[in-house]
Design a protein around this motif. Structure first.
Motif, PDB file in Angstrom:
ATOM      1  N   ALA B 105       0.828  -1.206   0.000  1.00 37.77           N
ATOM      2  CA  ALA B 105       0.000   0.000   0.000  1.00 37.77           C
ATOM      3  C   ALA B 105       0.867   1.263   0.000  1.00 37.77           C
ATOM      4  N   TRP B 106       1.967   1.218   0.742  1.00 37.01           N
ATOM      5  CA  TRP B 106       2.877   2.368   0.753  1.00 37.01           C
ATOM      6  C   TRP B 106       3.532   2.547  -0.614  1.00 37.01           C
ATOM      7  N   ARG B 107       3.952   1.427  -1.187  1.00 38.82           N
ATOM      8  CA  ARG B 107       4.624   1.504  -2.491  1.00 38.82           C
ATOM      9  C   ARG B 107       3.672   1.953  -3.588  1.00 38.82           C
ATOM     10  N   SER B 108       2.432   1.419  -3.566  1.00 43.93           N
ATOM     11  CA  SER B 108       1.469   1.828  -4.596  1.00 43.93           C
ATOM     12  C   SER B 108       1.151   3.315  -4.435  1.00 43.93           C
ATOM     13  N   GLY B 109       1.208   3.800  -3.192  1.00 37.66           N
ATOM     14  CA  GLY B 109       0.987   5.232  -2.952  1.00 37.66           C
ATOM     15  C   GLY B 109       2.052   6.074  -3.627  1.00 37.66           C
ATOM     16  N   LEU B 110       3.299   5.625  -3.495  1.00 34.09           N
ATOM     17  CA  LEU B 110       4.400   6.337  -4.151  1.00 34.09           C
ATOM     18  C   LEU B 110       4.238   6.281  -5.666  1.00 34.09           C
ATOM     19  N   ALA B 111       3.778   5.096  -6.178  1.00 35.85           N
ATOM     20  CA  ALA B 111       3.563   4.943  -7.616  1.00 35.85           C
ATOM     21  C   ALA B 111       2.485   5.913  -8.103  1.00 35.85           C
ATOM     22  N   VAL B 112       1.461   6.138  -7.267  1.00 33.75           N
ATOM     23  CA  VAL B 112       0.382   7.066  -7.632  1.00 33.75           C
ATOM     24  C   VAL B 112       0.937   8.487  -7.763  1.00 33.75           C
ATOM     25  N   ILE B 113       1.776   8.890  -6.802  1.00 31.13           N
ATOM     26  CA  ILE B 113       2.354  10.239  -6.845  1.00 31.13           C
ATOM     27  C   ILE B 113       3.215  10.396  -8.098  1.00 31.13           C
ATOM     28  N   ALA B 114       4.082   9.395  -8.352  1.00 32.68           N
ATOM     29  CA  ALA B 114       4.949   9.441  -9.530  1.00 32.68           C
ATOM     30  C   ALA B 114       4.101   9.437 -10.802  1.00 32.68           C
ATOM     31  N   GLY B 115       3.103   8.533 -10.845  1.00 32.43           N
ATOM     32  CA  GLY B 115       2.239   8.422 -12.022  1.00 32.43           C
ATOM     33  C   GLY B 115       1.492   9.705 -12.317  1.00 32.43           C
ATOM     34  N   SER B 116       1.014  10.379 -11.259  1.00 30.30           N
ATOM     35  CA  SER B 116       0.243  11.608 -11.475  1.00 30.30           C
ATOM     36  C   SER B 116       1.122  12.692 -12.095  1.00 30.30           C
ATOM     37  N   ILE B 117       2.390  12.729 -11.686  1.00 29.27           N
ATOM     38  CA  ILE B 117       3.306  13.739 -12.240  1.00 29.27           C
ATOM     39  C   ILE B 117       3.655  13.392 -13.691  1.00 29.27           C
ATOM     40  N   ILE B 118       3.925  12.107 -13.944  1.00 22.25           N
ATOM     41  CA  ILE B 118       4.274  11.677 -15.305  1.00 22.25           C
ATOM     42  C   ILE B 118       3.115  11.945 -16.274  1.00 22.25           C
ATOM     43  N   LEU B 119       1.884  11.571 -15.868  1.00 23.73           N
ATOM     44  CA  LEU B 119       0.713  11.786 -16.733  1.00 23.73           C
ATOM     45  C   LEU B 119       0.486  13.278 -16.991  1.00 23.73           C
ATOM     46  N   THR B 120       0.727  14.108 -15.966  1.00 17.86           N
ATOM     47  CA  THR B 120       0.566  15.546 -16.143  1.00 17.86           C
ATOM     48  C   THR B 120       1.539  16.063 -17.197  1.00 17.86           C
ATOM     49  N   ILE B 121       2.798  15.618 -17.113  1.00 16.26           N
ATOM     50  CA  ILE B 121       3.814  16.053 -18.082  1.00 16.26           C
ATOM     51  C   ILE B 121       3.427  15.576 -19.489  1.00 16.26           C
ATOM     52  N   ILE B 122       2.978  14.315 -19.594  1.00 14.78           N
ATOM     53  CA  ILE B 122       2.554  13.798 -20.907  1.00 14.78           C
ATOM     54  C   ILE B 122       1.398  14.648 -21.451  1.00 14.78           C
ATOM     55  N   GLY B 123       0.447  14.972 -20.572  1.00 14.11           N
ATOM     56  CA  GLY B 123      -0.703  15.794 -20.974  1.00 14.11           C
ATOM     57  C   GLY B 123      -0.276  17.159 -21.493  1.00 14.11           C
ATOM     58  N   ILE B 124       0.691  17.773 -20.803  1.00 13.23           N
ATOM     59  CA  ILE B 124       1.184  19.090 -21.227  1.00 13.23           C
ATOM     60  C   ILE B 124       1.862  18.970 -22.594  1.00 13.23           C
ATOM     61  N   LEU B 125       2.643  17.894 -22.776  1.00 14.64           N
ATOM     62  CA  LEU B 125       3.318  17.682 -24.065  1.00 14.64           C
ATOM     63  C   LEU B 125       2.315  17.480 -25.189  1.00 14.64           C
ATOM     64  N   VAL B 126       1.210  16.733 -24.889  1.00 13.78           N
ATOM     65  CA  VAL B 126       0.155  16.526 -25.898  1.00 13.78           C
ATOM     66  C   VAL B 126      -0.469  17.884 -26.260  1.00 13.78           C
ATOM     67  N   ALA B 127      -0.723  18.693 -25.243  1.00 13.71           N
ATOM     68  CA  ALA B 127      -1.328  20.019 -25.479  1.00 13.71           C
ATOM     69  C   ALA B 127      -0.395  20.905 -26.304  1.00 13.71           C
ATOM     70  N   GLN B 128       0.918  20.718 -26.129  1.00 10.79           N
ATOM     71  CA  GLN B 128       1.890  21.527 -26.873  1.00 10.79           C
ATOM     72  C   GLN B 128       2.105  20.978 -28.292  1.00 10.79           C
ATOM     73  N   GLY B 129       1.463  19.839 -28.595  1.00 13.36           N
ATOM     74  CA  GLY B 129       1.585  19.282 -29.924  1.00 13.36           C
ATOM     75  C   GLY B 129       2.840  18.466 -30.140  1.00 13.36           C
ATOM     76  N   VAL B 130       3.493  18.046 -29.023  1.00 12.32           N
ATOM     77  CA  VAL B 130       4.713  17.254 -29.148  1.00 12.32           C
ATOM     78  C   VAL B 130       4.368  15.848 -29.656  1.00 12.32           C
ATOM     79  N   PHE B 131       3.247  15.294 -29.118  1.00  6.97           N
ATOM     80  CA  PHE B 131       2.829  13.944 -29.568  1.00  6.97           C
ATOM     81  C   PHE B 131       1.760  14.061 -30.646  1.00  6.97           C
TER      82      PHE B 131
END
Lengths: 126, 131
Positions: B105-131
């Motif tokens: 549960a602790w590890r999955s919590g850390l994965a959630v924090i990391a995942g939320s940041i990674i998805l946000t960055i991917i989303g910003i890149l999509v909005a910028q037309g990188v993907f």
């Protein structure tokens, strides 16, 4: 151990019996939203800030329009249920609680209908 | 008289008896991001409505969401969605009875924090037309 309170005993009320329905509904919409959220957000991220004609073209694509409508229907069911859970936890008093729950239903229905109507109008080229 | 006998029911101890741990922070953040996204979807719906009405109205809504302030709100919303998305999947695993071990549960919590940041960055890149 006696679980019943005096009031429950007098009123002859047992369990609510259908308490799992909302819980299950919230999980179903959550699972549906995993693919829908991704498919909705990707074209949306591209569309916000783009030119009028470009944005129209994005949502006149049947795929994007159908996904957007499905997303709106699912997210509004999920949001109504989620907000209701929060309201039930934090809002006390029968009148205030009823008002808050009603406002929640009105709000989510209204936003959902506006969303679906707008996307349909754009997709049908009106 | 009010409901004096509350029954001999086991009562959950109050939240404050627990030592503060970060998974609790994740739990309340799930609620906060859920409620917060009600505002985000309202803004997005206003943008869709403007698009459906006419070009002039759309330009207004598009300029608001495309401004620095609008962009900031969209990025916060994107992070909120990413967090709720990742933590929601974590909850679905729990609902299936998996991942309850303290360490998991602790590890999955850390994965959630990391995942939320990674998805946000991917989303910003999509909005910028990188993907």
């Amino acid at each position: 151990m006696r679980y019943q309170t005096d009031r429950q005993r007098v009123e002859g009320l047992g369990s609510a019996k259908d308490g799992t329905h909302e819980w299950w509904q919230q999980r179903l919409t959550a699972v549906a939203l995993v693919p829908l959220a991704i498919l909705f957000v990707v074209p949306l991220a591209r569309a916000i800030g783009a030119d009028y004609d470009e944005v129209l073209a994005i949502y006149q694509s049947p795929f994007n329009a159908i996904i957007a409508v499905l997303f709106y229907l699912t997210i509004m069911a999920h949001l109504r249920q989620g907000l209701q859970e929060v309201i039930v936890d934090y809002v006390h008093g029968k009148a205030t609680l009823t008002t808050a729950l009603l406002a929640n239903t009105l709000f989510t229905t209204l936003i959902g209908v506006i969303g679906v109507f707008s996307i349909a109008k754009i997709a049908f080229g009106g | 008289m009010a409901d004096v006998n509350r029954g001999n029911r086991p009562l959950s101890p109050h939240l404050s008896v627990y030592r503060w741990m970060y998974p609790m922070l994740l739990s309340i953040t799930h609620r906060i991001t859920g409620v917060g996204m009600a505002i985000s979807i309202t803004l997005i719906t206003w943008w869709f409505l403007a698009l459906a009405i006419n070009e002039r109205y759309f330009e207004v809504a598009n300029a608001v969401l495309g401004s620095v302030f609008g962009g900031l709100i969209l990025i916060i919303s994107l992070w909120g969605l990413s967090f709720h998305f990742c933590n929601g999947i974590r909850h679905l695993f729990w609902d299936a009875g998996k991942g309850f071990e303290l360490e998991t549960a602790w590890r999955s919590g850390l994965a959630v924090i990391a995942g939320s940041i990674i998805l946000t960055i991917i989303g910003i890149l999509v909005a910028q037309g990188v993907f």
